[in-house]
Enzyme design. Structure first.
Site, PDB file in Angstrom:
ATOM      1  N   ASP A 151       0.845  -1.177   0.000  1.00  0.00           N
ATOM      2  CA  ASP A 151       0.000   0.000   0.000  1.00  0.00           C
ATOM      3  C   ASP A 151       0.894   1.244   0.000  1.00  0.00           C
ATOM      4  O   ASP A 151       2.064   1.179   0.370  1.00  0.00           O
ATOM      5  CB  ASP A 151      -0.886  -0.047   1.246  1.00  0.00           C
ATOM      6  CG  ASP A 151      -1.665   1.227   1.460  1.00  0.00           C
ATOM      7  OD1 ASP A 151      -2.428   1.609   0.565  1.00  0.00           O
ATOM      8  OD2 ASP A 151      -1.493   1.843   2.532  1.00  0.00           O
ATOM      9  N   ARG A 152       0.317   2.390  -0.396  1.00  0.00           N
ATOM     10  CA  ARG A 152       1.111   3.620  -0.446  1.00  0.00           C
ATOM     11  C   ARG A 152       0.977   4.448   0.830  1.00  0.00           C
ATOM     12  O   ARG A 152       1.869   4.507   1.647  1.00  0.00           O
ATOM     13  CB  ARG A 152       0.698   4.453  -1.677  1.00  0.00           C
ATOM     14  CG  ARG A 152       1.679   5.565  -2.019  1.00  0.00           C
ATOM     15  CD  ARG A 152       1.109   6.512  -3.072  1.00  0.00           C
ATOM     16  NE  ARG A 152       0.166   7.467  -2.486  1.00  0.00           N
ATOM     17  CZ  ARG A 152      -0.463   8.415  -3.179  1.00  0.00           C
ATOM     18  NH1 ARG A 152      -0.281   8.504  -4.485  1.00  0.00           N
ATOM     19  NH2 ARG A 152      -1.283   9.253  -2.570  1.00  0.00           N
ATOM     20  N   ASP A 153      -0.174   5.102   0.996  1.00  0.00           N
ATOM     21  CA  ASP A 153      -0.354   6.070   2.085  1.00  0.00           C
ATOM     22  C   ASP A 153      -0.478   5.368   3.433  1.00  0.00           C
ATOM     23  O   ASP A 153      -1.348   4.514   3.625  1.00  0.00           O
ATOM     24  CB  ASP A 153      -1.597   6.932   1.822  1.00  0.00           C
ATOM     25  CG  ASP A 153      -1.511   7.645   0.483  1.00  0.00           C
ATOM     26  OD1 ASP A 153      -0.441   8.196   0.179  1.00  0.00           O
ATOM     27  OD2 ASP A 153      -2.509   7.642  -0.261  1.00  0.00           O
ATOM     28  N   THR A 213      -2.555   0.921  -4.613  1.00  0.00           N
ATOM     29  CA  THR A 213      -3.123   2.013  -3.828  1.00  0.00           C
ATOM     30  C   THR A 213      -4.497   2.443  -4.320  1.00  0.00           C
ATOM     31  O   THR A 213      -4.721   2.592  -5.528  1.00  0.00           O
ATOM     32  CB  THR A 213      -2.148   3.222  -3.835  1.00  0.00           C
ATOM     33  OG1 THR A 213      -2.737   4.322  -3.135  1.00  0.00           O
ATOM     34  CG2 THR A 213      -1.776   3.661  -5.235  1.00  0.00           C
ATOM     35  N   ASN A 214      -5.432   2.616  -3.392  1.00  0.00           N
ATOM     36  CA  ASN A 214      -6.712   3.249  -3.702  1.00  0.00           C
ATOM     37  C   ASN A 214      -6.488   4.752  -3.858  1.00  0.00           C
ATOM     38  O   ASN A 214      -5.887   5.378  -2.981  1.00  0.00           O
ATOM     39  CB  ASN A 214      -7.725   3.027  -2.570  1.00  0.00           C
ATOM     40  CG  ASN A 214      -8.255   1.614  -2.504  1.00  0.00           C
ATOM     41  OD1 ASN A 214      -8.054   0.806  -3.408  1.00  0.00           O
ATOM     42  ND2 ASN A 214      -8.951   1.296  -1.416  1.00  0.00           N
ATOM     43  N   GLN A 215      -6.983   5.326  -4.922  1.00  0.00           N
ATOM     44  CA  GLN A 215      -6.855   6.762  -5.150  1.00  0.00           C
ATOM     45  C   GLN A 215      -8.220   7.358  -5.492  1.00  0.00           C
ATOM     46  O   GLN A 215      -8.452   7.873  -6.587  1.00  0.00           O
ATOM     47  CB  GLN A 215      -5.806   7.040  -6.232  1.00  0.00           C
ATOM     48  CG  GLN A 215      -4.387   6.742  -5.787  1.00  0.00           C
ATOM     49  CD  GLN A 215      -3.983   7.581  -4.578  1.00  0.00           C
ATOM     50  OE1 GLN A 215      -4.234   8.780  -4.534  1.00  0.00           O
ATOM     51  NE2 GLN A 215      -3.363   6.946  -3.577  1.00  0.00           N
ATOM     52  N   CYS A 267     -16.479  -1.151  -8.033  1.00  0.00           N
ATOM     53  CA  CYS A 267     -15.548  -1.796  -8.963  1.00  0.00           C
ATOM     54  C   CYS A 267     -14.943  -3.018  -8.289  1.00  0.00           C
ATOM     55  O   CYS A 267     -15.166  -3.278  -7.115  1.00  0.00           O
ATOM     56  CB  CYS A 267     -14.454  -0.802  -9.375  1.00  0.00           C
ATOM     57  SG  CYS A 267     -13.439  -0.273  -7.964  1.00  0.00           S
ATOM     58  N   ARG A 315     -10.982  -1.551  -6.240  1.00  0.00           N
ATOM     59  CA  ARG A 315     -10.809  -0.788  -5.006  1.00  0.00           C
ATOM     60  C   ARG A 315     -10.700  -1.757  -3.825  1.00  0.00           C
ATOM     61  O   ARG A 315     -11.588  -2.574  -3.591  1.00  0.00           O
ATOM     62  CB  ARG A 315     -11.979   0.175  -4.805  1.00  0.00           C
ATOM     63  CG  ARG A 315     -11.852   1.027  -3.542  1.00  0.00           C
ATOM     64  CD  ARG A 315     -12.967   2.075  -3.452  1.00  0.00           C
ATOM     65  NE  ARG A 315     -12.927   2.741  -2.165  1.00  0.00           N
ATOM     66  CZ  ARG A 315     -12.106   3.744  -1.857  1.00  0.00           C
ATOM     67  NH1 ARG A 315     -11.273   4.205  -2.772  1.00  0.00           N
ATOM     68  NH2 ARG A 315     -12.118   4.293  -0.662  1.00  0.00           N
ATOM     69  N   LYS A 316      -9.587  -1.660  -3.102  1.00  0.00           N
ATOM     70  CA  LYS A 316      -9.440  -2.512  -1.916  1.00  0.00           C
ATOM     71  C   LYS A 316     -10.583  -2.230  -0.946  1.00  0.00           C
ATOM     72  O   LYS A 316     -10.953  -1.072  -0.776  1.00  0.00           O
ATOM     73  CB  LYS A 316      -8.081  -2.241  -1.246  1.00  0.00           C
ATOM     74  CG  LYS A 316      -6.881  -2.601  -2.104  1.00  0.00           C
ATOM     75  CD  LYS A 316      -5.552  -2.179  -1.451  1.00  0.00           C
ATOM     76  CE  LYS A 316      -5.405  -0.657  -1.411  1.00  0.00           C
ATOM     77  NZ  LYS A 316      -4.083  -0.235  -0.847  1.00  0.00           N
TER      78      LYS A 316
END
Length: 213
Positions: A10-12, A52-54, A106, A109-110
């Site tokens: 994951d990113r953030d 990552t979810n954005q 969708c 999206r996690k």
């Protein structure tokens, strides 16, 4: 092409300090100490992938061009530490978004596993031999749905999971610790704490079942 193992991150809150919908490159600041741990895994032929979810895209908070600039900045920070990302996957959707074509449910999206499955198909990853590291239980669920081994980075935000699908195989104090756990399990690193639990958590049958991968 030979099948590879991956470390998907994951990113953030996992790779970079958490911020609410960062929109500028300089808002992505790597946690300290990640370089040596990522280089160790990279040298062992693990693919390094950001997932990552954005949803900020769906909310109209930044553009795809701005997101690409942020990820170029992240990649440059890692390159300076001798780390090369193999890919970055992001989900632009959010069901409560204001951009009609992105305001949808969708499969990417996690906690859905779509991005991980896409990474496996495009990078030829064996997900059962791969790892997913994240800081919330939606990350863990996505990883487990994709058959990855999972590590939760404890930011103090998550309650004890009540379902095995949302239960991490391991929990880490920091992302550096998470990468060290992976290295130990893969027989690449020195011993580290493997049984850490967040404050208020207690080991449970669900937790023990998760460990039994």
């Amino acid at each position: 092409m030979a099948v590879k193992r991956g470390v998907l991150l994951d990113r953030d809150g996992t790779l970079v300090y958490p911020r609410h919908y960062p929109s500028r490159p300089d808002e992505l600041q790597l946690y300290p100490g990640l370089g040596p741990e990522l280089r160790l895994l990279q040298a062992a032929d693990f693919r390094l992938v950001v997932v990552t979810n954005q949803g900020g895209l769906a909310h109209g908070l930044f553009s795809p061009t701005a997101l690409d600039a942020m990820h170029a900045y992240l990649d440059a920070q890692l390159q300076r530490q001798g780390v090369t990302l193999d890919a970055v996957y992001y989900c632009p959707h959010h069901p409560a978004g204001i951009i009609p074509e992105l305001a949808v449910n969708c499969d990417c999206r996690k906690p859905q596993p779509g991005m991980l499955l896409r990474a496996a198909a495009e990078l030829n990853l064996d997900l059962e031999q791969s790892w997913f590291v994240g800081d919330i239980l939606d990350d863990i669920e996505a990883g487990r749905r994709a058959q990855c081994r999972t590590v939760l980075v404890d930011l103090g935000t998550e309650a004890v999971p009540s379902a095995e699908l949302r239960t991490p195989h391991f929990i880490a104090r920091t992302t550096v610790h998470a990468l060290q756990i992976i290295a130990v399990i893969e027989q690449l690193g020195d011993p580290v704490e493997l049984d850490y639990l967040p404050q208020g958590w207690q080991s449970s049958p669900v937790q023990e079942a998760a460990r039994g991968y």
